[in-house]
Structure formats: C-alpha cells, structure tokens
Design a protein around this motif. Structure first.
Motif, PDB file in Angstrom:
ATOM      1  N   ALA A 198       0.829  -1.211   0.000  1.00 18.59           N
ATOM      2  CA  ALA A 198       0.000   0.000   0.000  1.00 18.59           C
ATOM      3  C   ALA A 198       0.860   1.256   0.000  1.00 18.59           C
ATOM      4  N   LYS A 199       0.435   2.210  -0.796  1.00 18.87           N
ATOM      5  CA  LYS A 199       1.136   3.495  -0.834  1.00 18.87           C
ATOM      6  C   LYS A 199       0.297   4.597  -0.191  1.00 18.87           C
ATOM      7  N   ALA A 200      -0.999   4.281   0.069  1.00 15.30           N
ATOM      8  CA  ALA A 200      -1.884   5.268   0.700  1.00 15.30           C
ATOM      9  C   ALA A 200      -3.023   4.601   1.445  1.00 15.30           C
ATOM     10  N   PHE A 201      -3.464   5.268   2.495  1.00 16.13           N
ATOM     11  CA  PHE A 201      -4.681   4.892   3.204  1.00 16.13           C
ATOM     12  C   PHE A 201      -5.686   6.020   2.956  1.00 16.13           C
ATOM     13  N   ILE A 202      -6.888   5.654   2.553  1.00 17.31           N
ATOM     14  CA  ILE A 202      -7.928   6.659   2.306  1.00 17.31           C
ATOM     15  C   ILE A 202      -9.056   6.428   3.315  1.00 17.31           C
ATOM     16  N   PHE A 203      -9.248   7.404   4.185  1.00 18.95           N
ATOM     17  CA  PHE A 203     -10.204   7.271   5.284  1.00 18.95           C
ATOM     18  C   PHE A 203     -11.532   7.974   4.993  1.00 18.95           C
ATOM     19  N   ASP A 204     -12.611   7.332   5.441  1.00 18.50           N
ATOM     20  CA  ASP A 204     -13.884   8.018   5.573  1.00 18.50           C
ATOM     21  C   ASP A 204     -13.742   8.872   6.840  1.00 18.50           C
ATOM     22  N   LEU A 205     -14.639   9.820   7.039  1.00 17.41           N
ATOM     23  CA  LEU A 205     -14.538  10.711   8.202  1.00 17.41           C
ATOM     24  C   LEU A 205     -15.464  10.280   9.338  1.00 17.41           C
ATOM     25  N   ASP A 206     -16.747  10.329   9.078  1.00 18.39           N
ATOM     26  CA  ASP A 206     -17.733  10.115  10.128  1.00 18.39           C
ATOM     27  C   ASP A 206     -17.832   8.644  10.528  1.00 18.39           C
ATOM     28  N   GLY A 207     -17.569   8.361  11.790  1.00 18.06           N
ATOM     29  CA  GLY A 207     -17.623   6.981  12.258  1.00 18.06           C
ATOM     30  C   GLY A 207     -16.274   6.291  12.189  1.00 18.06           C
ATOM     31  N   VAL A 208     -15.309   6.926  11.512  1.00 17.57           N
ATOM     32  CA  VAL A 208     -13.958   6.355  11.387  1.00 17.57           C
ATOM     33  C   VAL A 208     -12.950   7.215  12.151  1.00 17.57           C
ATOM     34  N   LEU A 209     -13.004   8.530  11.956  1.00 22.27           N
ATOM     35  CA  LEU A 209     -12.065   9.437  12.618  1.00 22.27           C
ATOM     36  C   LEU A 209     -12.719  10.203  13.771  1.00 22.27           C
ATOM     37  N   THR A 210     -14.009  10.435  13.650  1.00 19.09           N
ATOM     38  CA  THR A 210     -14.769  11.146  14.688  1.00 19.09           C
ATOM     39  C   THR A 210     -16.221  10.720  14.555  1.00 19.09           C
ATOM     40  N   ALA A 263      -7.759   8.827  -4.936  1.00 23.23           N
ATOM     41  CA  ALA A 263      -6.572   8.110  -5.445  1.00 23.23           C
ATOM     42  C   ALA A 263      -5.889   8.953  -6.524  1.00 23.23           C
ATOM     43  N   GLN A 264      -6.713   9.513  -7.420  1.00 25.41           N
ATOM     44  CA  GLN A 264      -6.182  10.367  -8.486  1.00 25.41           C
ATOM     45  C   GLN A 264      -5.507  11.604  -7.893  1.00 25.41           C
ATOM     46  N   GLY A 265      -6.156  12.183  -6.874  1.00 25.47           N
ATOM     47  CA  GLY A 265      -5.597  13.368  -6.210  1.00 25.47           C
ATOM     48  C   GLY A 265      -4.267  13.075  -5.529  1.00 25.47           C
ATOM     49  N   ASP A 275     -16.847   6.693  -6.985  1.00 17.30           N
ATOM     50  CA  ASP A 275     -16.324   7.987  -7.456  1.00 17.30           C
ATOM     51  C   ASP A 275     -15.394   8.717  -6.483  1.00 17.30           C
ATOM     52  N   ILE A 276     -15.827   8.871  -5.211  1.00 16.43           N
ATOM     53  CA  ILE A 276     -15.028   9.662  -4.273  1.00 16.43           C
ATOM     54  C   ILE A 276     -13.684   8.994  -3.988  1.00 16.43           C
ATOM     55  N   ASP A 280      -3.156   0.630  -5.355  1.00 22.76           N
ATOM     56  CA  ASP A 280      -2.094   1.013  -4.418  1.00 22.76           C
ATOM     57  C   ASP A 280      -2.661   1.578  -3.114  1.00 22.76           C
ATOM     58  N   CYS A 281      -4.006   1.631  -3.030  1.00 24.58           N
ATOM     59  CA  CYS A 281      -4.656   2.278  -1.889  1.00 24.58           C
ATOM     60  C   CYS A 281      -5.473   1.310  -1.036  1.00 24.58           C
ATOM     61  N   ILE A 282      -5.519   1.604   0.263  1.00 29.99           N
ATOM     62  CA  ILE A 282      -6.368   0.881   1.209  1.00 29.99           C
ATOM     63  C   ILE A 282      -7.445   1.867   1.670  1.00 29.99           C
ATOM     64  N   GLY A 283      -8.708   1.457   1.560  1.00 31.95           N
ATOM     65  CA  GLY A 283      -9.811   2.313   1.994  1.00 31.95           C
ATOM     66  C   GLY A 283     -10.296   1.876   3.371  1.00 31.95           C
ATOM     67  N   VAL A 284     -10.665   2.850   4.208  1.00 34.97           N
ATOM     68  CA  VAL A 284     -11.134   2.559   5.573  1.00 34.97           C
ATOM     69  C   VAL A 284     -12.519   3.163   5.771  1.00 34.97           C
ATOM     70  N   GLU A 285     -13.490   2.318   6.087  1.00 33.56           N
ATOM     71  CA  GLU A 285     -14.896   2.737   6.166  1.00 33.56           C
ATOM     72  C   GLU A 285     -15.639   2.042   7.300  1.00 33.56           C
ATOM     73  N   ASP A 286     -16.694   2.708   7.799  1.00 39.77           N
ATOM     74  CA  ASP A 286     -17.528   2.077   8.833  1.00 39.77           C
ATOM     75  C   ASP A 286     -18.933   1.775   8.319  1.00 39.77           C
ATOM     76  N   ALA A 287     -19.247   2.191   7.101  1.00 40.43           N
ATOM     77  CA  ALA A 287     -20.595   2.006   6.553  1.00 40.43           C
ATOM     78  C   ALA A 287     -20.590   1.004   5.402  1.00 40.43           C
ATOM     79  N   VAL A 288     -21.692   0.265   5.275  1.00 43.64           N
ATOM     80  CA  VAL A 288     -21.820  -0.723   4.196  1.00 43.64           C
ATOM     81  C   VAL A 288     -21.658  -0.052   2.830  1.00 43.64           C
ATOM     82  N   ALA A 289     -22.314   1.106   2.651  1.00 45.58           N
ATOM     83  CA  ALA A 289     -22.218   1.831   1.370  1.00 45.58           C
ATOM     84  C   ALA A 289     -20.774   2.227   1.081  1.00 45.58           C
ATOM     85  N   GLY A 290     -20.032   2.593   2.128  1.00 45.69           N
ATOM     86  CA  GLY A 290     -18.636   2.988   1.967  1.00 45.69           C
ATOM     87  C   GLY A 290     -17.744   1.825   1.583  1.00 45.69           C
TER      88      GLY A 290
END
Length: 214
Positions: free
Chosen positions: A3-15, A155-157, A149-150, A164-174
């Motif tokens: 992995a070269k990046a971790f991409i976090f959701d905000l609500d429910g993951v960080l606060t 990842a593009q940004g 999309d997000i 190369d990315c790991i996504g972190v989510e607390d919601a099924v949709a995420g």
C-alpha cells in the motif's frame, strides 16, 4: 499488496458527528410531520445529503417541490453546522493520531474520502487538516457512495492507482464503494455487518497498521 496510501472516511472512522446528523435529520423529518428514529438514521450511514433527504421522504411516502427540497437541504445543513461548531481535537477517536503517525513514519500517504460536503470544515476543527495529503470533495464527484467515485477521485488526487490504496470505512455503502474502486477494504465496526470488507477492526484505534502493510 504494498500500500502506498490509506484513504479514510470521516464520520464513524475518525470522529463521530453521526449524533449531530441524527438531531438535524430528525428536526427535518418532524418538520415534515414524520417520525425519525435512530434506526432510521442507521439507514442514512454513508449516504449523501440529497440521498438522505430522499430516503426520509420515501419513508413517509411524501413528495415536495424541487424548491422545497433545496430549502430543506439548506436548513438541515445550517442546523448541522450550528451543532458541530464546537467540535475540537478532543472529538477525535482514540488512536487516530497514533495511526496517522505510524503511516507518516512509513511514508504512506493519507487521503480523506467523505460523503460530507462539510468534511474540510470538520477536519479543520479537529486539528488534523494538515495531516492529509489530499482531501476529497464530495461536491465534485458525480455519484456518491456506494458508487466508487469519491475513492477514485482521492486516489487520483494522491497521484496513485486504486490498487495502491487501502480504503477505511464504517458504513456498508462505503465498503461497497471501496471494493467497486478496486481497493483493499478495511471495515471499522461489526464483521457481521461489513461483510464485503477484506478485514474488520472493532475501532480505528484497534486497526493494526503494521499487519495491513505486511
């Protein structure tokens, strides 16, 4: 995978600003003469503002004019912003700063992929805005979660391929969005709920960065 990046959701993951969303959506529902419970609020997890209002209207079998719809969105958001105005670094979940420090130490990039159009405001209030290498803007993508999309946009940004990315989510949709983007999915919460995730940790603080990077 390396992995070269971790991409976090905000609500429910960080606060947890879910409580504030609940209060604001409940006020909107009551204004429409509808009941709105915590269980109803669970169904809005990971869904954007427009989609959330539509779900509330559908539940009450109501339809409103386009003008009224926009007005309700604006009012809900103003109410929510008033509620989160006092949010501060103490509202960060335990272990988040340690997790970010561990990632920085390994040279791993950190991105934010939130369905909230207020995400930049919230991370600024939490005092972590400068720790992100890229903050995704929910307003700039065509489709919200569970569409990828997000996550693809972040990842593009970050200048990276999705794989190369790991996504972190607390919601099924995420989690669905992460998998649809072609990324490894880390779930935060219950294994029985986040069944699509590649691995699940009970809280962000318990997420084992070294295990994920090996």
């Amino acid at each position: 995978m390396t992995a070269k990046a971790f991409i976090f959701d905000l609500d429910g993951v960080l606060t947890d600003t879910a409580e504030f969303h609940f209060i604001a959506w409940q006020a909107t529902a009551h204004q429409l003469g509808l009941e709105f419970t915590r269980e109803d609020n669970e169904g809005l997890k990971g869904v954007d503002r427009v989609g959330s209002l539509q779900l509330i209207l559908d539940k009450g079998q109501l339809s409103v004019s386009e003008e009224k719809f926009e007005q309700l969105l604006v009012e809900k958001n103003q109410h929510y912003l008033e509620l989160i105005n006092d949010i501060n670094p103490d509202n960060l979940f335990p272990g988040v700063l340690d997790c970010f420090a561990a990632l920085k130490e390994q040279g791993i990039k950190i991105g934010l992929a939130s369905a909230s159009k207020n995400a930049a405001f919230v991370v600024d209030k939490l005092g972590i805005a400068d720790l992100f290498d890229f903050i995704g803007d929910a307003a700039s993508v065509a489709n919200s979660k569970p569409a990828p999309d997000i996550f693809l946009s972040v990842a593009q940004g970050l200048g990276l391929s999705p794989e190369d990315c790991i996504g972190v989510e607390d919601a099924v949709a995420g989690v669905t969005a992460i998998k649809s983007a072609g990324m490894y999915a880390v779930g935060i919460g219950e294994k029985s709920v986040l069944t699509q995730a590649d691995i699940v940790f009970p809280t962000t603080g318990e997420m084992d960065v070294q295990q994920l990077l090996s």
